[in-house]
Design a protein around this motif. Structure first.
Motif, PDB file in Angstrom:
ATOM      1  N   THR A 194       3.615 -35.475   9.539  1.00 32.35           N
ATOM      2  CA  THR A 194       3.931 -36.031   8.215  1.00 32.35           C
ATOM      3  C   THR A 194       2.727 -35.961   7.303  1.00 32.35           C
ATOM      4  OG1 THR A 194       5.564 -37.543   9.184  1.00 32.35           O
ATOM      5  CG2 THR A 194       4.731 -38.083   6.984  1.00 32.35           C
ATOM      6  N   PHE A 195       1.572 -36.274   7.856  1.00 28.73           N
ATOM      7  CA  PHE A 195       0.360 -36.251   7.035  1.00 28.73           C
ATOM      8  C   PHE A 195      -0.034 -34.832   6.664  1.00 28.73           C
ATOM      9  CE2 PHE A 195      -4.292 -35.870   6.775  1.00 28.73           C
ATOM     10  CZ  PHE A 195      -4.526 -36.695   5.688  1.00 28.73           C
ATOM     11  N   THR A 196      -0.067 -33.925   7.659  1.00 27.26           N
ATOM     12  CA  THR A 196      -0.584 -32.577   7.414  1.00 27.26           C
ATOM     13  C   THR A 196       0.387 -31.709   6.616  1.00 27.26           C
ATOM     14  OG1 THR A 196       0.269 -31.871   9.583  1.00 27.26           O
ATOM     15  CG2 THR A 196      -2.039 -32.596   9.457  1.00 27.26           C
ATOM     16  N   ARG A 197       1.690 -31.910   6.783  1.00 27.27           N
ATOM     17  CA  ARG A 197       2.652 -31.013   6.147  1.00 27.27           C
ATOM     18  C   ARG A 197       3.322 -31.609   4.909  1.00 27.27           C
ATOM     19  NH1 ARG A 197       5.893 -28.320  11.331  1.00 27.27           N
ATOM     20  NH2 ARG A 197       4.015 -27.598  12.455  1.00 27.27           N
ATOM     21  N   VAL A 198       3.311 -32.914   4.782  1.00 27.28           N
ATOM     22  CA  VAL A 198       3.992 -33.549   3.649  1.00 27.28           C
ATOM     23  C   VAL A 198       3.004 -34.176   2.672  1.00 27.28           C
ATOM     24  CG1 VAL A 198       5.680 -35.303   2.959  1.00 27.28           C
ATOM     25  CG2 VAL A 198       6.023 -33.990   5.061  1.00 27.28           C
ATOM     26  N   LEU A 199       2.098 -35.013   3.198  1.00 26.72           N
ATOM     27  CA  LEU A 199       1.205 -35.766   2.326  1.00 26.72           C
ATOM     28  C   LEU A 199      -0.025 -34.963   1.908  1.00 26.72           C
ATOM     29  CD1 LEU A 199       1.320 -39.248   4.102  1.00 26.72           C
ATOM     30  CD2 LEU A 199       2.628 -38.483   2.125  1.00 26.72           C
ATOM     31  N   PHE A 200      -0.673 -34.319   2.873  1.00 29.03           N
ATOM     32  CA  PHE A 200      -1.942 -33.653   2.578  1.00 29.03           C
ATOM     33  C   PHE A 200      -1.828 -32.577   1.506  1.00 29.03           C
ATOM     34  CE2 PHE A 200      -5.395 -30.604   3.441  1.00 29.03           C
ATOM     35  CZ  PHE A 200      -6.473 -31.464   3.279  1.00 29.03           C
ATOM     36  N   PRO A 201      -0.798 -31.713   1.522  1.00 34.88           N
ATOM     37  CA  PRO A 201      -0.702 -30.728   0.436  1.00 34.88           C
ATOM     38  C   PRO A 201      -0.602 -31.359  -0.947  1.00 34.88           C
ATOM     39  CG  PRO A 201       0.723 -30.095   2.250  1.00 34.88           C
ATOM     40  CD  PRO A 201       0.240 -31.480   2.557  1.00 34.88           C
ATOM     41  N   SER A 202      -0.016 -32.546  -1.037  1.00 33.42           N
ATOM     42  CA  SER A 202       0.123 -33.207  -2.332  1.00 33.42           C
ATOM     43  C   SER A 202      -1.190 -33.797  -2.823  1.00 33.42           C
ATOM     44  CB  SER A 202       1.185 -34.314  -2.247  1.00 33.42           C
ATOM     45  OG  SER A 202       2.446 -33.779  -1.911  1.00 33.42           O
ATOM     46  N   ILE A 203      -2.031 -34.238  -1.902  1.00 38.75           N
ATOM     47  CA  ILE A 203      -3.287 -34.882  -2.314  1.00 38.75           C
ATOM     48  C   ILE A 203      -4.471 -33.920  -2.273  1.00 38.75           C
ATOM     49  CG2 ILE A 203      -2.518 -37.154  -1.552  1.00 38.75           C
ATOM     50  CD1 ILE A 203      -4.142 -36.847   0.944  1.00 38.75           C
ATOM     51  N   LEU A 204      -4.252 -32.691  -1.787  1.00 39.52           N
ATOM     52  CA  LEU A 204      -5.359 -31.740  -1.692  1.00 39.52           C
ATOM     53  C   LEU A 204      -6.013 -31.446  -3.039  1.00 39.52           C
ATOM     54  CD1 LEU A 204      -7.142 -29.861  -0.062  1.00 39.52           C
ATOM     55  CD2 LEU A 204      -5.357 -28.102  -0.211  1.00 39.52           C
ATOM     56  N   PRO A 205      -5.241 -31.191  -4.119  1.00 41.57           N
ATOM     57  CA  PRO A 205      -5.918 -30.965  -5.416  1.00 41.57           C
ATOM     58  C   PRO A 205      -6.776 -32.143  -5.847  1.00 41.57           C
ATOM     59  CG  PRO A 205      -3.635 -30.235  -5.523  1.00 41.57           C
ATOM     60  CD  PRO A 205      -3.784 -30.971  -4.224  1.00 41.57           C
ATOM     61  N   ALA A 206      -6.312 -33.364  -5.618  1.00 43.41           N
ATOM     62  CA  ALA A 206      -7.105 -34.541  -5.973  1.00 43.41           C
ATOM     63  C   ALA A 206      -8.352 -34.639  -5.107  1.00 43.41           C
ATOM     64  CB  ALA A 206      -6.258 -35.809  -5.832  1.00 43.41           C
ATOM     65  N   LEU A 207      -8.238 -34.287  -3.838  1.00 45.03           N
ATOM     66  CA  LEU A 207      -9.409 -34.299  -2.959  1.00 45.03           C
ATOM     67  C   LEU A 207     -10.453 -33.287  -3.425  1.00 45.03           C
ATOM     68  CD1 LEU A 207      -7.934 -34.638   0.644  1.00 45.03           C
ATOM     69  CD2 LEU A 207      -9.422 -36.257  -0.521  1.00 45.03           C
ATOM     70  N   LEU A 208     -10.000 -32.109  -3.838  1.00 46.05           N
ATOM     71  CA  LEU A 208     -10.928 -31.103  -4.339  1.00 46.05           C
ATOM     72  C   LEU A 208     -11.609 -31.577  -5.625  1.00 46.05           C
ATOM     73  CD1 LEU A 208      -8.925 -27.790  -3.734  1.00 46.05           C
ATOM     74  CD2 LEU A 208     -10.953 -28.587  -2.521  1.00 46.05           C
ATOM     75  N   SER A 209     -10.835 -32.245  -6.485  1.00 46.86           N
ATOM     76  CA  SER A 209     -11.432 -32.788  -7.711  1.00 46.86           C
ATOM     77  C   SER A 209     -12.458 -33.858  -7.381  1.00 46.86           C
ATOM     78  CB  SER A 209     -10.340 -33.366  -8.612  1.00 46.86           C
ATOM     79  OG  SER A 209      -9.454 -32.367  -9.047  1.00 46.86           O
ATOM     80  N   GLY A 210     -12.124 -34.736  -6.441  1.00 46.48           N
ATOM     81  CA  GLY A 210     -13.062 -35.777  -6.040  1.00 46.48           C
ATOM     82  C   GLY A 210     -14.322 -35.192  -5.418  1.00 46.48           C
ATOM     83  N   PHE A 211     -14.139 -34.167  -4.597  1.00 46.32           N
ATOM     84  CA  PHE A 211     -15.304 -33.490  -4.000  1.00 46.32           C
ATOM     85  C   PHE A 211     -16.191 -32.890  -5.086  1.00 46.32           C
ATOM     86  CE2 PHE A 211     -17.333 -29.588  -2.606  1.00 46.32           C
ATOM     87  CZ  PHE A 211     -18.004 -29.998  -1.466  1.00 46.32           C
ATOM     88  N   THR A 212     -15.565 -32.244  -6.063  1.00 44.81           N
ATOM     89  CA  THR A 212     -16.329 -31.617  -7.145  1.00 44.81           C
ATOM     90  C   THR A 212     -17.126 -32.642  -7.933  1.00 44.81           C
ATOM     91  OG1 THR A 212     -14.628 -29.901  -7.364  1.00 44.81           O
ATOM     92  CG2 THR A 212     -16.155 -30.171  -9.198  1.00 44.81           C
TER      93      THR A 212
END
Length: 280
Positions: free
Chosen positions: A184-202
């Motif tokens: 659920t986390f890797t296939r449903v939730l993580f793809p949705s929050i990945l852009p935000a994680l990249l922004s936070g990392f940046t």
């Protein structure tokens, strides 16, 4: 009768765009242009000798390496903190919210003094860590710790709104279909929050690259070992080596711009892939 021109949603678009470019030029482009022009007082050989000196290379390595490590750590723990704040209600939640924002409001010099006191040989943390053979203060590890401290809010506050927009029913639906929590986390939730994680990392990475106050105390400022680039620039300015300081600043500017541009392009690509997924 067909309309030949597109209607603009924002009235006065050209005027607004002109003011935007004027403001960016006045605040960003002109000062940066002055930085580049200052380096023209050096010949190419002098410039290359300055920016590739062993002391400068060591400072680049520490600054970029510690900034990357701190941003990567904050991605993991920032996601965890944001998840707890969004998905759970518990006593003291408002206190945790305030603590997350504390690095925003705390003067960086105060943060540096606090971290140095905690991680020094006789500090609350340092005395136990050194008993285990781990030294933090006045090492590159201490630099990474300071950068992690000041970068955490950028990840939490970037990811938190995205998690709030994800309906909890999505997780329940995945569980009903037989998905494990990890799936659920890797296939449903993580793809949705990945852009935000990249922004936070940046944001965390960019903030760490220019950090000075919280690092200068805990690093020890030893050339070739724990000296960061901002401190090297300050040192050259104190020695009235203005051309050398601007040369190193130009290298940092160009390298930072290239890295941030690459991360932003990756973020855009990830966002487009997410929108192209079925159901989006």
């Amino acid at each position: 009768m067909a309309v030949s021109s597109k209607r603009r949603v924002l009235p006065g678009f050209r005027l607004s765009l002109g003011f935007a470019w004027f403001y960016l030029g006045l605040i960003v482009l002109i000062p940066l242009s002055g930085l580049f022009l200052r380096t023209f007082t050096l010949t190419w050989a002098q410039f290359w000798e300055t920016v590739t000196a062993p002391r400068a290379l060591a400072a680049y390595q520490l600054t970029f390496g510690a900034s990357f490590a701190a941003a990567a750590v904050n991605v993991v723990f920032g996601l965890l903190v944001a998840w707890v704040l969004v998905r759970y209600r518990f006593p003291g939640r408002d206190l945790v919210e305030a603590l997350v924002d504390l690095p925003f409001a705390l003067p960086t010099a105060v943060a540096g003094l606090t971290l140095t006191t905690l991680f020094s040989a006789n500090g609350w943390y340092g005395q136990y860590l050194e008993a285990l053979g781990l030294k933090v203060a006045y090492t590159s590890v201490g630099v990474a710790v300071a950068l992690t401290f000041i970068g955490l809010p950028f990840v939490v506050r970037t990811v938190q709104p995205v998690l709030e927009d994800i309906d909890a029913d999505v997780e329940e639906a995945a569980a009903t279909l037989g998905a494990t929590p990890w799936q659920t986390f890797t296939r449903v939730l993580f793809p949705s929050i990945l852009p935000a994680l990249l922004s936070g990392f940046t944001l965390a990475f960019a903030r760490a690259l220019g950090e000075y106050g919280s690092v200068v105390f805990i690093s020890g400022n030893m050339p070739l070992r724990t000296e960061i680039v901002p401190l090297l620039i300050i040192t050259k300015l104190e020695q009235y080596d203005y051309a050398g300081a601007t040369a190193i600043a130009v290298v940092m500017l160009v390298a930072s711009f290239v890295l941030l541009l690459a991360v932003n392009l990756l973020h855009r690509w990830t966002h487009r892939r997410l929108e192209a997924r079925p159901g989006h």
